[in-house]
Structures are given as structure tokens and as C-alpha cells.
Scaffold this motif. Structure first.
Motif, PDB file in Angstrom:
ATOM      1  N   TRP A  41       5.345   3.138   1.114  1.00 23.87           N
ATOM      2  CA  TRP A  41       4.710   1.935   1.165  1.00 23.87           C
ATOM      3  C   TRP A  41       5.039   1.292  -0.154  1.00 23.87           C
ATOM      4  O   TRP A  41       5.432  -0.080  -0.272  1.00 23.87           O
ATOM      5  CB  TRP A  41       3.206   1.705   1.684  1.00 23.87           C
ATOM      6  CG  TRP A  41       2.837   1.998   3.008  1.00 23.87           C
ATOM      7  CD1 TRP A  41       2.184   3.116   3.541  1.00 23.87           C
ATOM      8  CD2 TRP A  41       3.794   1.468   4.045  1.00 23.87           C
ATOM      9  NE1 TRP A  41       2.186   3.038   4.888  1.00 23.87           N
ATOM     10  CE2 TRP A  41       3.078   2.369   5.148  1.00 23.87           C
ATOM     11  CE3 TRP A  41       4.539   0.485   4.538  1.00 23.87           C
ATOM     12  CZ2 TRP A  41       3.209   1.947   6.619  1.00 23.87           C
ATOM     13  CZ3 TRP A  41       4.843   0.236   5.601  1.00 23.87           C
ATOM     14  CH2 TRP A  41       4.476   1.008   6.726  1.00 23.87           C
ATOM     15  N   PHE A  57       0.336 -12.730   0.181  1.00 24.04           N
ATOM     16  CA  PHE A  57      -0.307 -11.332   0.630  1.00 24.04           C
ATOM     17  C   PHE A  57       0.409 -11.263   2.200  1.00 24.04           C
ATOM     18  O   PHE A  57       0.876 -10.259   2.696  1.00 24.04           O
ATOM     19  CB  PHE A  57      -1.693 -11.474   0.811  1.00 24.04           C
ATOM     20  CG  PHE A  57      -2.094  -9.914   1.378  1.00 24.04           C
ATOM     21  CD1 PHE A  57      -2.226  -8.809   0.478  1.00 24.04           C
ATOM     22  CD2 PHE A  57      -2.657  -9.771   2.523  1.00 24.04           C
ATOM     23  CE1 PHE A  57      -2.783  -7.721   1.055  1.00 24.04           C
ATOM     24  CE2 PHE A  57      -3.004  -8.582   3.250  1.00 24.04           C
ATOM     25  CZ  PHE A  57      -3.222  -7.566   2.319  1.00 24.04           C
ATOM     26  N   THR A  58       0.091 -12.361   3.152  1.00 18.96           N
ATOM     27  CA  THR A  58       0.546 -12.275   4.346  1.00 18.96           C
ATOM     28  C   THR A  58       2.213 -12.247   4.592  1.00 18.96           C
ATOM     29  O   THR A  58       2.746 -11.471   5.277  1.00 18.96           O
ATOM     30  CB  THR A  58       0.277 -13.490   5.144  1.00 18.96           C
ATOM     31  OG1 THR A  58       0.327 -14.684   4.540  1.00 18.96           O
ATOM     32  CG2 THR A  58      -1.359 -13.376   5.498  1.00 18.96           C
ATOM     33  N   GLY A  61       3.118  -8.534   3.759  1.00 23.40           N
ATOM     34  CA  GLY A  61       2.914  -7.687   4.748  1.00 23.40           C
ATOM     35  C   GLY A  61       4.059  -7.972   6.132  1.00 23.40           C
ATOM     36  O   GLY A  61       4.311  -6.883   6.514  1.00 23.40           O
ATOM     37  N   LYS A  62       4.399  -9.124   6.215  1.00 23.42           N
ATOM     38  CA  LYS A  62       5.538  -9.228   6.973  1.00 23.42           C
ATOM     39  C   LYS A  62       6.934  -8.799   6.907  1.00 23.42           C
ATOM     40  O   LYS A  62       7.679  -8.146   7.709  1.00 23.42           O
ATOM     41  CB  LYS A  62       5.548 -11.060   7.595  1.00 23.42           C
ATOM     42  CG  LYS A  62       4.631 -11.501   8.303  1.00 23.42           C
ATOM     43  CD  LYS A  62       4.784 -12.838   8.598  1.00 23.42           C
ATOM     44  CE  LYS A  62       3.294 -13.642   9.159  1.00 23.42           C
ATOM     45  NZ  LYS A  62       3.449 -14.881   9.449  1.00 23.42           N
ATOM     46  N   SER A  68      -0.444  -1.815   7.818  1.00 22.96           N
ATOM     47  CA  SER A  68      -1.688  -2.226   8.126  1.00 22.96           C
ATOM     48  C   SER A  68      -2.177  -3.152   6.909  1.00 22.96           C
ATOM     49  O   SER A  68      -1.777  -2.891   5.755  1.00 22.96           O
ATOM     50  CB  SER A  68      -2.745  -1.117   8.393  1.00 22.96           C
ATOM     51  OG  SER A  68      -3.204  -0.502   7.340  1.00 22.96           O
ATOM     52  N   GLN A  69      -3.066  -4.105   7.044  1.00 19.10           N
ATOM     53  CA  GLN A  69      -3.795  -4.799   6.091  1.00 19.10           C
ATOM     54  C   GLN A  69      -4.488  -3.941   5.110  1.00 19.10           C
ATOM     55  O   GLN A  69      -4.095  -4.257   3.852  1.00 19.10           O
ATOM     56  CB  GLN A  69      -4.425  -6.010   6.626  1.00 19.10           C
ATOM     57  CG  GLN A  69      -5.258  -6.962   5.514  1.00 19.10           C
ATOM     58  CD  GLN A  69      -5.738  -8.080   6.304  1.00 19.10           C
ATOM     59  OE1 GLN A  69      -5.793  -8.137   7.448  1.00 19.10           O
ATOM     60  NE2 GLN A  69      -6.572  -8.780   5.228  1.00 19.10           N
ATOM     61  N   LYS A  70      -5.110  -2.974   5.444  1.00 19.43           N
ATOM     62  CA  LYS A  70      -5.957  -2.000   4.596  1.00 19.43           C
ATOM     63  C   LYS A  70      -4.752  -1.325   3.616  1.00 19.43           C
ATOM     64  O   LYS A  70      -4.943  -1.044   2.414  1.00 19.43           O
ATOM     65  CB  LYS A  70      -6.593  -1.156   5.634  1.00 19.43           C
ATOM     66  CG  LYS A  70      -7.225   0.118   4.738  1.00 19.43           C
ATOM     67  CD  LYS A  70      -8.186   1.060   5.519  1.00 19.43           C
ATOM     68  CE  LYS A  70      -8.915   1.957   4.659  1.00 19.43           C
ATOM     69  NZ  LYS A  70      -9.503   3.053   5.660  1.00 19.43           N
ATOM     70  N   LEU A  72      -1.768  -2.274   2.964  1.00 21.58           N
ATOM     71  CA  LEU A  72      -1.150  -3.189   1.901  1.00 21.58           C
ATOM     72  C   LEU A  72      -2.112  -3.233   0.958  1.00 21.58           C
ATOM     73  O   LEU A  72      -1.714  -3.347  -0.243  1.00 21.58           O
ATOM     74  CB  LEU A  72      -0.798  -4.407   2.803  1.00 21.58           C
ATOM     75  CG  LEU A  72      -0.112  -5.536   1.966  1.00 21.58           C
ATOM     76  CD1 LEU A  72       1.307  -4.871   1.240  1.00 21.58           C
ATOM     77  CD2 LEU A  72       0.050  -6.447   2.681  1.00 21.58           C
ATOM     78  N   THR A  73      -3.548  -3.606   1.095  1.00 21.23           N
ATOM     79  CA  THR A  73      -4.224  -3.994   0.190  1.00 21.23           C
ATOM     80  C   THR A  73      -4.322  -2.707  -0.878  1.00 21.23           C
ATOM     81  O   THR A  73      -4.228  -2.740  -2.027  1.00 21.23           O
ATOM     82  CB  THR A  73      -5.712  -4.503   0.737  1.00 21.23           C
ATOM     83  OG1 THR A  73      -5.711  -5.458   1.603  1.00 21.23           O
ATOM     84  CG2 THR A  73      -6.689  -4.519  -0.440  1.00 21.23           C
TER      85      THR A  73
END
Length: 147
Positions: A41, A57-58, A61-62, A68-70, A72-73
Motif C-alpha cells: 500500500w 482522500f477519496t 483511494g480510487k 479499504s478506507q481503514k 488507506l487511513t
């Protein structure tokens, strides 16, 4: 990944003889950094920001895909902690957060660009080695099954 310009400091150090002793603090840092950036990642986020510049952020991710959002965070927070990305929160509703590589992050991307070039250069050799290994494994499995 775009080819990055060589870092003159790093290129000069490559020409120096390998030191006889290693500073334990530097060795620990190298192990720590490799452990963090060698995960899939971090490398994909590094590449996405290198290729696309600042991303929300979104969007990040794309571009990275299937993260997952988690995760990525967690990953961008670790990268921010290590000084590789700059996180900017815009005080609007809903909050707008974007990420940009810092000069340190860009230089790490340049260092890993060599891995990309190496993989491109040796792709066919690696594929041949993998096919050969798979054939040997299959032959061994057949022999074991016949015993």
C-alpha cells in the motif's frame, strides 16, 4: 512510474567505497523504513501521488484501487508521520482532506524508481524462472504422488 531525476547526493555516495562499519542508528532506520515502504500500500500510494500530484482522500483511494478506507487511513497517517506526505485539511463542510508528496517522499519515489526499471529490464527472466520453478514443483509433486 515516471522516471525520476537522479539525486546528486545519492549518486555521489554510490561512488564512494562501502564503509567498514555501519552506524547502528542508520542501520535501524534503514530496516524501519524498508519495513514500512516495502508494503504494497505504501508503494502504491507513493506511486499514485507521484503520478497524479495532490489528491483528495477519496481520489487517492480510487487511484490506488482495492484498498479499504481503514488501510488507506493507516497508511497515509504513517507516511505523514515519516514525513513522506503532507496532509492538508480544508475547513469546509464536509471536510476536504488532500495529500501531497513532500520533497522527502518524492526522493523516496525516485529511489524506488530503480526497482521499477529493474523489474522492467528483467521481466522476461523472472517469468522464465517462475515457469521453470513451477515445472520442477509439478514434476516433484507427480513423483511424490506415484510413491
Amino acid at each position: 512510474m515516471r522516471k525520476a531525476l537522479p539525486d546528486p547526493q545519492i549518486e555521489a555516495r554510490r561512488r564512494e567505497p562501502v564503509p567498514e562499519t555501519v552506524d547502528p542508528a542508520i542501520e535501524a532506520l534503514v530496516h524501519d523504513i524498508i519495513g514500512k515502504v516495502a508494503d504494497k500500500w505504501t508503494m502504491l500510494i507513493l506511486e499514485a501521488l507521484h503520478e497524479h500530484g495532490t489528491l483528495r482522500f477519496t481520489q487517492l483511494g480510487k487511484v490506488v484501487g482495492r484498498i479499504s478506507q481503514k488501510m488507506l487511513t493507516q497508511t497515509v497517517r504513517q507516511m505523514e508521520k515519516d514525513g513522506l506526505v503532507r496532509r492538508t485539511v480544508h475547513p469546509v463542510i464536509p471536510p476536504h482532506v488532500d495529500y501531497t508528496l513532500t520533497p522527502l517522499g518524492e526522493s523516496l519515489g525516485a529511489a524506488f524508481c530503480g526497482v521499477w526499471i529493474w523489474a522492467e529490464t528483467h521481466h522476461a527472466e523472472i517469468e522464465r524462472a517462475r515457469a521453470s520453478f513451477a515445472e520442477r514443483e509439478a514434476a516433484t509433486s507427480r513423483l511424490m504422488a506415484n510413491d
